[in-house]
Design a protein around this motif. Structure first.
Motif, mmCIF file in Angstrom:
data_model
loop_
_atom_site.group_PDB
_atom_site.id
_atom_site.type_symbol
_atom_site.label_atom_id
_atom_site.label_comp_id
_atom_site.label_asym_id
_atom_site.label_seq_id
_atom_site.Cartn_x
_atom_site.Cartn_y
_atom_site.Cartn_z
ATOM 1 N N TYR A 42 0.809 -1.214 0.000
ATOM 2 C CA TYR A 42 0.000 0.000 0.000
ATOM 3 C C TYR A 42 0.845 1.268 0.000
ATOM 4 O O TYR A 42 0.299 2.371 -0.030
ATOM 5 N N MET A 43 2.160 1.100 0.071
ATOM 6 C CA MET A 43 3.024 2.280 0.170
ATOM 7 C C MET A 43 4.417 1.948 -0.370
ATOM 8 O O MET A 43 4.855 0.800 -0.321
ATOM 9 N N GLY A 44 5.081 2.949 -0.908
ATOM 10 C CA GLY A 44 6.448 2.752 -1.378
ATOM 11 C C GLY A 44 7.419 2.922 -0.230
ATOM 12 O O GLY A 44 7.662 4.042 0.235
ATOM 13 N N ILE A 49 -4.526 3.943 6.588
ATOM 14 C CA ILE A 49 -5.507 5.017 6.768
ATOM 15 C C ILE A 49 -4.804 6.374 6.747
ATOM 16 O O ILE A 49 -5.281 7.336 6.125
ATOM 17 N N LEU A 50 -3.653 6.449 7.422
ATOM 18 C CA LEU A 50 -2.905 7.706 7.437
ATOM 19 C C LEU A 50 -2.521 8.145 6.025
ATOM 20 O O LEU A 50 -2.552 9.333 5.705
ATOM 21 N N PRO A 71 -1.387 14.684 3.799
ATOM 22 C CA PRO A 71 -0.696 15.127 2.575
ATOM 23 C C PRO A 71 0.491 14.204 2.288
ATOM 24 O O PRO A 71 1.122 13.680 3.209
ATOM 25 N N ASP A 72 0.788 14.018 1.017
ATOM 26 C CA ASP A 72 1.831 13.063 0.616
ATOM 27 C C ASP A 72 3.168 13.321 1.297
ATOM 28 O O ASP A 72 3.835 12.388 1.750
ATOM 29 N N THR A 73 3.561 14.588 1.361
ATOM 30 C CA THR A 73 4.879 14.885 1.944
ATOM 31 C C THR A 73 4.905 14.627 3.445
ATOM 32 O O THR A 73 5.939 14.259 3.997
ATOM 33 N N TRP A 74 3.775 14.831 4.132
ATOM 34 C CA TRP A 74 3.706 14.510 5.552
ATOM 35 C C TRP A 74 3.872 13.004 5.762
ATOM 36 O O TRP A 74 4.592 12.578 6.664
ATOM 37 N N TYR A 75 3.170 12.258 4.935
ATOM 38 C CA TYR A 75 3.228 10.800 5.068
ATOM 39 C C TYR A 75 4.648 10.292 4.756
ATOM 40 O O TYR A 75 5.168 9.414 5.437
ATOM 41 N N GLU A 76 5.248 10.877 3.742
ATOM 42 C CA GLU A 76 6.626 10.519 3.388
ATOM 43 C C GLU A 76 7.560 10.776 4.564
ATOM 44 O O GLU A 76 8.425 9.948 4.872
ATOM 45 N N HIS A 77 7.375 11.883 5.235
ATOM 46 C CA HIS A 77 8.199 12.218 6.401
ATOM 47 C C HIS A 77 8.035 11.187 7.503
ATOM 48 O O HIS A 77 9.014 10.769 8.138
#
Length: 269
Positions: free
Chosen positions: A135-137, A249-250, A255-261
């Protein structure tokens, strides 16, 4: 009603073995697969068939043998898979292709070989074991994430294509469970002169620790049984620690950059 016939790819160890053992105890007739049957001459939990999911002829031969024995196939569980870690830049193409052959093309080979019998029966259930990583890179696990994510997406397509035949398809995405996957995973070597030496080395240790501290794979088996007993399975299921499931869920809400962080911070723990 007669006991359902279940086929589990990669059934000789790890999550596949846990699923097979649990379903056997609950009245199912279970067949697992392994690439090398000779290595498991003392295996007693359920019957194993020799199959390399990467080889269509091997898959066809195993399915034919199963149908010769049982004359039907009620549940296919595509569990066979390989782990792979490394910086994309330093991961050999042959290892990338092997990961996709096993984790993505392999399940498709088994599905293609199983569908004619399920159509003939006018019923059947296909459960593709994917991963929350799909579900995520994830850093240094991009190939694994991509191969499992591809399997999630194609299951969505397959559900719609086969619905008129009475066949149900679904995905089950586990988080980290205590299995031997780390031993069989391809690790791109940590090179002394690599620009990724420190970041990849730290994450590699963290990945192995997460697996070692993972849950009991019987949790996955219990979820599989729940899915089998459902009249109308959903498209996607997850099983694992709360934060692993919550991370999906997060990703939807942040926002993408928040999740990346958050992913980068978690990887460096």
């Amino acid at each position: 009603m007669d006991s359902k016939i279940v086929l589990i790819t990669g059934g000789s160890s790890g999550i596949g073995k846990a699923i097979g053992t649990y379903l056997s105890k609950n009245g199912f007739i279970v067949y697992g697969t392994t690439r090398n049957l000779k290595k498991y001459s003392d295996f007693k939990d359920f019957e194993l068939l020799e199959m390399d999911v990467r080889q269509p002829e091997s898959v066809k031969k195993a399915i034919e043998l199963l149908l010769k024995k049982e004359s039907r196939l009620d549940v296919l569980i595509n569990n066979a898979g390989v782990g792979i870690t490394g910086p994309l830049e330093e991961t050999p193409n042959n290892e990338i292709l092997n990961a996709f052959d096993t984790n993505f093309i392999g399940p498709l080979n088994v599905i293609k070989a199983s569908l004619p019998q399920m159509r003939k029966q006018k019923c059947g259930l296909i459960i593709n074991i994917t991963s929350i990583a799909g579900y995520m890179g994830l850093p240094f696990r991009g190939i694994y994430s991509a191969s499992k994510g591809a399997l999630e997406l194609i299951t969505e397509s397959l559900r719609m294509e086969t619905k008129d035949f009475g066949i149900e398809c679904t995905c089950l995405a586990p988080g980290d469970f205590a299995t031997n996957i780390a031993a069989g995973r391809y690790h791109a070597p940590i090179k002394e002169n690599s620009p990724y030496k420190e970041s990849y080395g730290a994450i590699l240790n963290s990945i192995d620790e997460d697996v070692d501290k993972g849950g009991n794979p019987e949790e996955v088996a219990k979820k599989v049984l729940q899915i089998i007993n459902m009249k109308k399975p959903k498209v996607h299921y997850k099983v694992g620690a709360f934060m692993q499931k919550f991370s999906i869920i997060l990703k939807r809400v942040l926002p993408d950059t928040w999740y990346e962080h958050l992913l980068i911070k978690h990887s460096k723990k």
